[in-house]
Design a protein around this motif. Structure first.
Motif, short mmCIF file in Angstrom:
data_model
loop_
_atom_site.label_atom_id
_atom_site.label_comp_id
_atom_site.label_asym_id
_atom_site.label_seq_id
_atom_site.Cartn_x
_atom_site.Cartn_y
_atom_site.Cartn_z
N LYS A 416 0.83 -1.21 0.00
CA LYS A 416 0.00 0.00 0.00
C LYS A 416 0.86 1.25 0.00
O LYS A 416 0.52 2.25 -0.66
N CYS A 417 1.97 1.21 0.73
CA CYS A 417 2.88 2.37 0.71
C CYS A 417 3.49 2.55 -0.67
O CYS A 417 3.65 3.68 -1.14
N LEU A 420 1.06 4.33 -3.07
CA LEU A 420 0.85 5.76 -2.85
C LEU A 420 1.79 6.61 -3.69
O LEU A 420 1.55 7.80 -3.88
N TYR A 468 4.25 3.84 5.82
CA TYR A 468 2.89 3.95 5.28
C TYR A 468 2.10 5.04 6.00
O TYR A 468 1.37 5.81 5.37
N ARG A 469 2.25 5.14 7.30
CA ARG A 469 1.53 6.17 8.06
C ARG A 469 2.01 7.57 7.67
O ARG A 469 1.21 8.51 7.57
N SER A 471 3.32 8.37 4.70
CA SER A 471 2.90 8.62 3.32
C SER A 471 1.41 8.86 3.21
O SER A 471 0.95 9.63 2.34
N ALA A 472 0.61 8.22 4.07
CA ALA A 472 -0.84 8.33 3.98
C ALA A 472 -1.39 9.55 4.70
O ALA A 472 -2.57 9.88 4.55
#
Length: 484
Positions: A416-417, A420, A468-469, A471-472
Motif C-alpha cells: 500500500k505504501c 501511494l 505507510y503512516r 505517506s498516507a
C-alpha cells in the motif's frame, strides 16, 4: 622559607575572610542550602533530561539497528545440549535490551512533558502480532520445559517492543531515512567483516574476540562465512533482506551519498552473500529483485536504468565466482538437502499429535524424542528446517495463523505504501517488502528463530508501518492560508 610563605598566605586568607561579604553569614547560609539542593535535583534528573533529548533517542535507535549484525550481549542459563538440537540456548541480555528500555523510558517522559495540547497520532497496535505473543505465552502452560519456552518468549517480546516503538515513533521522512541509513551502514560493515574473514580465516585460525565471529568449514574444503551474526544461513538471510532494500534505492531520486551507499552495499554485500554459500538466500534475493523490477516496470513504465544497474552488479559479482556458485548449485552437497526430509516427517508426526496447542514454544528439541523413528538412529537430529512447520508444531494452528497474518499484513502494508507513489518512501517500501517476500520463501528451508533475523524482520515490519503512516497522512494545512 616554606614556613614563612605558608604563614603569609594564611594571614592573607584570614584578612579576606574577615572582610564583609567573604564569609558565611546567617543571611547567606539559606541561599547556599538552596543552591546545594537545586544542584542535587539537577544531578538526579540529568539522566531523565538526557533521555528526553532527540539526539539521545537517535543514538539509542542506532544502537538497536546496528546491534542486529554485531550481536553484543551475554547469554544466561545456557543449555548447550538443547542448543545442539536446535533450541534457543539461553536468556540473552543484549545491548538492544538496554537501548530499547531507554527508548521506551524516553517515550514515556516525552508524553509527560507534552503540556501543550495538540492533535496526536493514534497509537498503532498490530493485532496478529499481539495474538501471536499471547498464543506463544499460553503454550508455556503445556510445554515440557518451561525455561526453554521463556528464552524464546523473551526474544519475541523484545523484538515486538522494537516493532511497536519504530511503528509509532518514526513520524517524518527524515527519521525513516535515518533508520534506512543505519540499516545499510550496518549491512556494509558486516559485509566488510565477512569479506575480510574469507581472505584471512583458515581451518587452523584461532581467535578470541569480545564478539562472536563464526565461520563453518563446509564440504570440499569450502569455507562458509557467518560473520558476527552467527551461522552462515542466518547471515545470508540478513544480507538478502537488506540487499533488496539497497537495490530499491537505485529507483529513487535520493541524494547522491545515499546512492553511493546503496551501491557499496550491493557490491560488498553481494560478495559476502556469495561467501555464505546459502542457496536459499540466493533464491530469496533473486525473487526480491524480480519483484522490485517488475513492480517498477508495471507502475512507471519501461525504465532501464535501475534494472541495467542491477544486471551489471549481478554480472560483476557472478563472473569472478562462477565456478564456486555452479559447484554449490549443481555439485554434491553431501546430503544437506536430503537430511531435511526426515525432519519434516518428524514435524508432521508431532503436529498430528498436537494440532491445536502444539508442544510449547522452543520445545521442539525436547519433545522430538517421543516421535523419533529408526531412521534417526544414525541420522541428524535437529529442529525442523522449516519455520512454518516449527511454529505449527510448537504453538499449534492458532500460532501459525497469527504468524502468517503478521507476515502477510506486513507485505500488504508495504505494498500500500508503494501504491501511494510518494517520491522517496514508496520505492524504499517496495524494496523492504520484496526483501520480506523473498525471506518468506527462505523460511521454508530453515528455522530462523534466533535473534538477528527475528529482530531485523520485526524492525523492518515496524519501519514499513511507519512509512505507510507518513505517506498516507494528509498534508498539514498552512495556518496562514486562511488570512485574506
Amino acid at each position: 622559607m616554606r614556613l614563612e610563605l605558608a604563614n603569609e598566605l594564611s594571614a592573607r586568607a584570614g584578612d579576606y575572610t574577615s572582610k564583609p561579604g567573604w564569609g558565611v553569614t546567617p543571611e547567606t547560609q539559606p541561599r547556599l542550602h538552596t543552591v546545594g539542593a537545586n544542584s542535587l535535583v539537577v544531578a538526579l534528573l540529568s539522566p531523565f533530561l538526557a533521555l528526553a533529548s532527540r539526539r539521545v533517542q537517535q543514538v539509542l535507535l542506532a544502537i538497536v539497528v546496528l546491534d542486529v549484525p554485531i550481536q553484543l550481549g551475554r547469554t544466561f542459563f545456557l543449555r548447550p545440549y538443547e542448543a545442539d538440537l536446535g533450541a534457543i540456548k539461553g536468556l540473552t541480555i543484549s545491548i538492544t535490551t538496554l537501548a530499547i528500555t531507554g527508548l521506551y523510558l524516553s517515550w514515556f517522559l516525552r508524553a509527560l512533558a507534552a503540556r501543550i495540547p495538540r492533535a496526536r497520532r493514534s497509537l498503532h497496535f498490530n493485532l496478529p502480532l499481539l495474538l501471536y505473543i499471547a498464543i506463544s505465552a499460553f503454550s508455556m502452560l503445556i510445554a515440557q520445559d518451561v525455561a526453554l519456552s521463556s528464552f524464546e518468549l523473551f526474544l519475541l517480546v523484545e523484538a515486538s517492543l522494537v516493532y511497536f516503538y519504530v511503528a509509532n515513533n518514526i513520524q517524518t521522512r527524515e527519521e525513516a531515512m535515518f533508520v534506512v541509513r543505519m540499516l545499510l551502514g550496518g549491512c556494509l560493515l558486516e559485509s566488510l567483516i565477512m569479506i575480510i574473514m574469507q581472505l584471512t580465516v583458515t581451518p587452523s585460525t584461532q581467535w578470541d574476540y569480545a564478539i562472536h565471529i563464526i565461520a563453518e568449514h563446509g564440504s570440499g574444503g569450502r569455507m562458509r562465512i557467518g560473520g558476527t551474526i552467527g551461522v552462515p544461513n542466518v547471515a545470508a538471510a540478513y544480507l538478502s533482506i537488506l540487499l533488496a532494500c539497497a537495490a530499491a534505492v537505485l529507483f529513487t531520486s535520493t541524494e547522491r551519498v545515499h546512492r553511493w551507499l546503496a551501491m557499496s552495499v550491493l557490491g560488498f554485500g553481494g560478495v559476502a552473500l556469495i561467501f555464505t554459500f546459502s542457496r536459499g538466500a540466493w533464491l530469496a534475493l533473486i525473487i526480491a529483485v524480480f519483484v522490485i523490477s517488475f513492480s517498477v516496470w508495471f507502475r512507471r513504465g519501461l525504465s532501464l536504468k535501475g534494472p541495467i544497474a542491477l544486471l551489471v552488479v549481478g554480472a560483476l559479482l557472478y563472473m569472478p565466482f562462477h565456478s564456486l556458485i555452479s559447484e554449490r548449485l549443481f555439485g554434491d552437497d553431501k546430503g544437506s538437502a536430503e537430511v531435511r526430509i526426515p525432519l519434516m516427517k518428524l514435524a508432521y508426526r508431532m503436529i498430528a499429535d498436537n494440532p491445536v496447542l502444539g508442544v510449547g514454544v522452543n520445545n521442539f528439541a525436547v519433545a522430538m524424542d517421543r516421535y523419533l523413528t529408526p531412521e534417526f538412529r544414525h541420522g541428524w537430529r535437529f529442529a525442523v528446517h522449516n519455520k512454518y512447520l516449527l511454529v505449527l508444531a510448537e504453538t499449534g494452528i492458532g500460532g501459525l495463523l497469527a504468524y502468517l497474518a503478521f507476515l502477510l499484513g506486513t507485505l500488504r502494508t508495504g505494498w500500500k505504501c508503494w501504491k501511494l507513489q510518494v517520491p522517496l518512501l514508496s520505492p524504499l517500501a517496495l524494496g523492504l517488502t520484496a526483501g520480506i517476500a523473498g525471506h518468506m520463501v527462505h523460511l521454508t528451508v530453515d528455522l530462523f528463530h534466533v535473534r538477528p533475523v527475528q529482530q531485523l524482520l520485526w524492525l523492518v515490519a515496524g519501519l514499513l508501518t511507519a512509512m505507510y503512516r507518513i505517506s498516507a497522512e494528509p498534508p498539514t494545512p498552512d495556518s496562514l492560508s486562511a488570512i485574506p
